[in-house]
Design a protein around this motif. Sequence first.
Motif: not given
Lengths: 248, 61
Positions: A24-34
């Motif tokens: 869940a935490a990894m899913g929330k952390a998803l953002e373009p550029g990483m």
Amino acid sequence: MTIENDNDLEALKRIGVIVARTLAAMGKALEPGMTTRELDEIGRVLLEREGARPAPALTYNFPGATCISVFPDIAHGIPGDRVLKAGDLVNIDVSAEKDGYFADTGSSFVMPPKAPKLERLARDGKRAMWAGVNSVRAGAKLGDIGRAIQTFADREGYTLIRNLASHGVGRGLHEEPGEIPTWHEPGERRRIGEGLVFTIEPFLSMGSEWAVEGDDEWTLRADTGRPTVQFEHTLVATKSGALVLTAA
Amino acid sequence: MTKSAPPRQGWRLFAAFALVVFASMLVLQEALARMLARWLAGVWVTTLDTLLRIFSGPISG
């Protein structure tokens, strides 16, 4: 494994919650550029903070703490320098061990802006998994799981990847009863024993039926290159149904 | 972490096995028939030869 006592169940619940929260935490952390390596690092830190060890590395020397597959990759993607972009379809698979017990979970995420067809596919991928989970009952056939998922997929106009299976888990990442088809397999007549611990992880696709090797020895892609999603839970079979261990 | 499943082709293997067995039976049957025919032909020639030797008189020169 088959649960024999309360200690088994409690230990599996503990590692189940750890992998679920990490996912869940990894899913929330998803953002373009990483990069997928940075995303994997988030997972690694969270697992280690809980005293858990990443199962793919522990079991198979997989070069990462988690499997991160960016479409057209669908499974076993190695975290690396790939930069995530808006609209990407990303699959994260988290499995880990703590105190000798393993749990396994996974989910596909569509990064905004979400293409309507991918959003629908992701929603239905989750529904396909729950169709399988809801068919579980001690004493039923393992083949009932694949039949329920196949019925859902056929009704909604999807295909299923037929060479990536669910599996037993518990004292190891992959253990008895071996592969469990998440598609209709008429020859699958094995029965689900009470307390059996296993995963359900169908790969729902918009036309693909086979996973093929990707660019390295780990990564898998869909044969036709059509969008494919996967959702996964670890569960225990009881007389009254499935007890899901990896709910966040 | 998902598990790669080997393709389940049990019925195809069974069908292939049945086909091989059937073909083998045909070949074997043909070979047996040929062997029997040869044996019968041999018996017939031997019998005829024996009968001719018994019942034939010397050929006048």
